[in-house]
Design an enzyme around this catalytic site. Structure first.
Site, PDB file in Angstrom:
ATOM      1  N   LYS A  18      44.741  33.708  45.772  1.00  0.00           N
ATOM      2  CA  LYS A  18      44.758  32.405  46.452  1.00  0.00           C
ATOM      3  C   LYS A  18      44.318  31.284  45.494  1.00  0.00           C
ATOM      4  O   LYS A  18      45.005  30.285  45.339  1.00  0.00           O
ATOM      5  CB  LYS A  18      43.830  32.414  47.685  1.00  0.00           C
ATOM      6  CG  LYS A  18      44.190  33.461  48.730  1.00  0.00           C
ATOM      7  CD  LYS A  18      43.282  33.394  49.947  1.00  0.00           C
ATOM      8  CE  LYS A  18      41.845  33.802  49.674  1.00  0.00           C
ATOM      9  NZ  LYS A  18      41.653  35.228  49.326  1.00  0.00           N
ATOM     10  N   ARG A  94      39.613  31.871  58.916  1.00  0.00           N
ATOM     11  CA  ARG A  94      39.547  33.326  58.741  1.00  0.00           C
ATOM     12  C   ARG A  94      39.267  34.045  60.042  1.00  0.00           C
ATOM     13  O   ARG A  94      38.987  35.243  60.042  1.00  0.00           O
ATOM     14  CB  ARG A  94      38.417  33.677  57.784  1.00  0.00           C
ATOM     15  CG  ARG A  94      38.787  33.393  56.378  1.00  0.00           C
ATOM     16  CD  ARG A  94      37.774  34.020  55.475  1.00  0.00           C
ATOM     17  NE  ARG A  94      37.809  33.292  54.247  1.00  0.00           N
ATOM     18  CZ  ARG A  94      37.846  33.852  53.054  1.00  0.00           C
ATOM     19  NH1 ARG A  94      37.806  35.150  52.926  1.00  0.00           N
ATOM     20  NH2 ARG A  94      37.895  33.112  51.987  1.00  0.00           N
ATOM     21  N   ARG A 129      37.560  39.989  37.506  1.00  0.00           N
ATOM     22  CA  ARG A 129      37.592  38.523  37.583  1.00  0.00           C
ATOM     23  C   ARG A 129      36.372  37.899  36.902  1.00  0.00           C
ATOM     24  O   ARG A 129      35.246  38.376  37.044  1.00  0.00           O
ATOM     25  CB  ARG A 129      37.626  38.061  39.033  1.00  0.00           C
ATOM     26  CG  ARG A 129      37.433  36.545  39.119  1.00  0.00           C
ATOM     27  CD  ARG A 129      37.676  35.953  40.455  1.00  0.00           C
ATOM     28  NE  ARG A 129      37.147  36.734  41.538  1.00  0.00           N
ATOM     29  CZ  ARG A 129      37.537  36.591  42.791  1.00  0.00           C
ATOM     30  NH1 ARG A 129      38.457  35.706  43.092  1.00  0.00           N
ATOM     31  NH2 ARG A 129      37.005  37.316  43.733  1.00  0.00           N
ATOM     32  N   ARG A 158      31.150  36.550  39.776  1.00  0.00           N
ATOM     33  CA  ARG A 158      30.613  36.266  41.111  1.00  0.00           C
ATOM     34  C   ARG A 158      29.780  37.441  41.595  1.00  0.00           C
ATOM     35  O   ARG A 158      30.134  38.591  41.360  1.00  0.00           O
ATOM     36  CB  ARG A 158      31.780  36.041  42.083  1.00  0.00           C
ATOM     37  CG  ARG A 158      32.057  34.599  42.342  1.00  0.00           C
ATOM     38  CD  ARG A 158      33.352  34.370  43.017  1.00  0.00           C
ATOM     39  NE  ARG A 158      33.515  35.063  44.285  1.00  0.00           N
ATOM     40  CZ  ARG A 158      34.561  34.905  45.093  1.00  0.00           C
ATOM     41  NH1 ARG A 158      35.523  34.082  44.747  1.00  0.00           N
ATOM     42  NH2 ARG A 158      34.653  35.556  46.217  1.00  0.00           N
ATOM     43  N   ARG A 169      34.421  42.989  52.116  1.00  0.00           N
ATOM     44  CA  ARG A 169      35.195  41.753  52.327  1.00  0.00           C
ATOM     45  C   ARG A 169      36.585  42.078  52.855  1.00  0.00           C
ATOM     46  O   ARG A 169      37.120  41.384  53.708  1.00  0.00           O
ATOM     47  CB  ARG A 169      35.290  40.962  51.017  1.00  0.00           C
ATOM     48  CG  ARG A 169      33.985  40.249  50.669  1.00  0.00           C
ATOM     49  CD  ARG A 169      33.826  39.981  49.184  1.00  0.00           C
ATOM     50  NE  ARG A 169      34.867  39.171  48.609  1.00  0.00           N
ATOM     51  CZ  ARG A 169      35.137  39.133  47.294  1.00  0.00           C
ATOM     52  NH1 ARG A 169      34.421  39.864  46.449  1.00  0.00           N
ATOM     53  NH2 ARG A 169      36.099  38.369  46.838  1.00  0.00           N
TER      54      ARG A 169
HETATM   55  P1  AP5 Z   1      41.873  34.795  42.622  1.00  0.00           P
HETATM   56  O1  AP5 Z   1      42.952  33.776  42.466  1.00  0.00           O
HETATM   57  O2  AP5 Z   1      40.492  34.436  42.224  1.00  0.00           O
HETATM   58  O3  AP5 Z   1      41.927  35.435  44.096  1.00  0.00           O
HETATM   59  P2  AP5 Z   1      41.451  34.844  45.513  1.00  0.00           P
HETATM   60  O4  AP5 Z   1      42.468  35.295  46.519  1.00  0.00           O
HETATM   61  O5  AP5 Z   1      41.168  33.386  45.403  1.00  0.00           O
HETATM   62  O6  AP5 Z   1      40.158  35.712  45.717  1.00  0.00           O
HETATM   63  P3  AP5 Z   1      38.728  35.449  46.343  1.00  0.00           P
HETATM   64  O7  AP5 Z   1      37.929  36.676  46.023  1.00  0.00           O
HETATM   65  O8  AP5 Z   1      38.164  34.134  45.891  1.00  0.00           O
HETATM   66  O9  AP5 Z   1      38.997  35.450  47.841  1.00  0.00           O
HETATM   67  P4  AP5 Z   1      37.975  35.759  48.931  1.00  0.00           P
HETATM   68  O10 AP5 Z   1      38.779  35.390  50.109  1.00  0.00           O
HETATM   69  O11 AP5 Z   1      37.384  37.099  48.927  1.00  0.00           O
HETATM   70  O12 AP5 Z   1      36.740  34.837  48.530  1.00  0.00           O
HETATM   71  P5  AP5 Z   1      36.288  33.377  48.950  1.00  0.00           P
HETATM   72  O13 AP5 Z   1      35.713  32.717  47.782  1.00  0.00           O
HETATM   73  O14 AP5 Z   1      37.346  32.672  49.712  1.00  0.00           O
HETATM   74  O15 AP5 Z   1      42.359  36.080  41.778  1.00  0.00           O
HETATM   75  C1  AP5 Z   1      41.547  37.225  41.675  1.00  0.00           C
HETATM   76  C2  AP5 Z   1      41.659  37.833  40.262  1.00  0.00           C
HETATM   77  O16 AP5 Z   1      42.983  38.312  40.071  1.00  0.00           O
HETATM   78  C3  AP5 Z   1      41.403  36.818  39.129  1.00  0.00           C
HETATM   79  O17 AP5 Z   1      40.736  37.457  38.087  1.00  0.00           O
HETATM   80  C4  AP5 Z   1      42.805  36.389  38.712  1.00  0.00           C
HETATM   81  O18 AP5 Z   1      42.837  36.016  37.352  1.00  0.00           O
HETATM   82  C5  AP5 Z   1      43.617  37.652  38.966  1.00  0.00           C
HETATM   83  N1  AP5 Z   1      44.976  37.362  39.398  1.00  0.00           N
HETATM   84  C6  AP5 Z   1      45.392  36.387  40.244  1.00  0.00           C
HETATM   85  N2  AP5 Z   1      46.736  36.424  40.387  1.00  0.00           N
HETATM   86  C7  AP5 Z   1      47.168  37.455  39.631  1.00  0.00           C
HETATM   87  C8  AP5 Z   1      48.465  38.017  39.364  1.00  0.00           C
HETATM   88  N3  AP5 Z   1      49.586  37.505  39.943  1.00  0.00           N
HETATM   89  N4  AP5 Z   1      48.545  39.090  38.532  1.00  0.00           N
HETATM   90  C9  AP5 Z   1      47.417  39.615  37.965  1.00  0.00           C
HETATM   91  N5  AP5 Z   1      46.167  39.123  38.174  1.00  0.00           N
HETATM   92  C10 AP5 Z   1      46.048  38.070  39.001  1.00  0.00           C
HETATM   93  O19 AP5 Z   1      35.112  33.749  50.011  1.00  0.00           O
HETATM   94  C11 AP5 Z   1      33.926  34.343  49.569  1.00  0.00           C
HETATM   95  C12 AP5 Z   1      32.985  34.564  50.744  1.00  0.00           C
HETATM   96  O20 AP5 Z   1      32.666  33.301  51.359  1.00  0.00           O
HETATM   97  C13 AP5 Z   1      33.556  35.411  51.896  1.00  0.00           C
HETATM   98  O21 AP5 Z   1      33.374  36.797  51.660  1.00  0.00           O
HETATM   99  C14 AP5 Z   1      32.722  34.899  53.084  1.00  0.00           C
HETATM  100  O22 AP5 Z   1      31.429  35.467  53.092  1.00  0.00           O
HETATM  101  C15 AP5 Z   1      32.578  33.421  52.776  1.00  0.00           C
HETATM  102  N6  AP5 Z   1      33.677  32.638  53.382  1.00  0.00           N
HETATM  103  C16 AP5 Z   1      34.711  32.033  52.732  1.00  0.00           C
HETATM  104  N7  AP5 Z   1      35.522  31.416  53.612  1.00  0.00           N
HETATM  105  C17 AP5 Z   1      34.978  31.627  54.842  1.00  0.00           C
HETATM  106  C18 AP5 Z   1      35.356  31.255  56.159  1.00  0.00           C
HETATM  107  N8  AP5 Z   1      36.475  30.548  56.403  1.00  0.00           N
HETATM  108  N9  AP5 Z   1      34.580  31.661  57.177  1.00  0.00           N
HETATM  109  C19 AP5 Z   1      33.453  32.366  56.990  1.00  0.00           C
HETATM  110  N10 AP5 Z   1      33.049  32.770  55.756  1.00  0.00           N
HETATM  111  C20 AP5 Z   1      33.799  32.396  54.695  1.00  0.00           C
END
Ligand code: AP5
Length: 222
Positions: A18, A94, A129, A158, A169
């Protein structure tokens, strides 16, 4: 740059890409990128009241309670830059209650992009990552290592990027997915995220371009 007024949600499992895709989408379409995870991490880093509450849930891979997340995202969505440029909402909603909070305000996307990636690939992406704390850019030790040694030396990981926390997660994600999708059924575009990032972006761009073209035709009849 194009895309003024476009409202897009992007969803997918942890590490489905994402954030990586959002970097490219916001550059091409000039949208304001609002990442719920980034907003929460900023609150935690600043040790605010929101951050103090959010921390324990994030560490356990659980959803942060609505009273923190919903108000935080709602506030951000109502700032003038967002109203002017359009938004790209990443990691929100979410849960059904989060989606309903936006519906109540008539805040809806024109497109809901859903990235699909197999579970074993997600785990490999999570553990490899790394983030650049200076630019906020996302890297991967194997797939996208930085070229500049100075950047490589300052990368951070992270605290929730361990295999164990990623599994939790993922479980949270699957628990809530169907109910979120039920709200956005009419505008979901599913994208295979298990391909090189430029190919994934190619698909997303064509969905956005098609939408912009169709909207322009409607607003400018011959
Ligand atoms: P990356 O682009 O970083 O992936 P991402 O989908 O953004 O992953 P996140 O881990 O950030 O998502 P998440 O939903 O778990 O965490 P968030 O921060 O939202 O890519 C990942 C890796 O893969 C990177 O190393 C990248 O280089 C590589 N990559 C990307 N594309 C690639 C490709 N095509 N090929 C190969 N490699 C690739 O949330 C964190 C926490 O916050 C949650 O667990 C929760 O506790 C809280 N939270 C967040 N939002 C909410 C909400 N709405 N409500 C309640 N709690 C929330």
């Amino acid at each position: 740059k194009q895309g003024g007024g476009l409202n897009v949600m992007i969803s997918g499992a942890p590490a489905s890409g994402k954030g990586t895709q959002c970097e490219m989408i916001k550059d091409k379409y000039n949208l304001v990128h609002i990442s719920a995870g980034d907003l929460l991490r900023a609150e935690v880093a600043a040790d605010t009241d929101y951050g103090k509450r959010a921390k324990e849930f994030m560490n356990q891979g659980k959803l942060v309670p609505d009273d923190v997340v919903v108000s935080m995202v709602k506030q951000r969505l109502q700032l003038p830059d967002v109203c002017e440029a359009g938004w790209l909402l990443d990691g929100y909603p979410r849960s059904l209650s989060q989606a309903q909070a936006l519906e109540a305000l008539k805040i809806r996307p024109q497109l809901f992009i859903l990235l699909e990636v197999p579970e074993d690939v997600l785990i490999e992406r999570v553990v490899g990552r790394r983030l650049d704390p200076v630019t906020g850019k996302i890297y991967h030790l194997k797939y996208f290592p930085p070229e500049d040694p100075e950047v490589a030396a300052r990368l951070i990981q992270r605290s929730d990027d361990t295999e164990k926390k990623a599994m939790e997660r993922l479980r949270t994600y699957h628990e809530n997915l169907a109910s979120v999708l039920s709200v956005y059924e009419s505008c979901i575009k599913t994208v295979d995220g298990n391909r090189p990032k430029s190919e994934v972006f190619g698909d997303i761009s064509s969905f956005l371009d098609d939408h912009i073209k169709a909207a322009t035709k409607v607003s400018k009849p011959k």
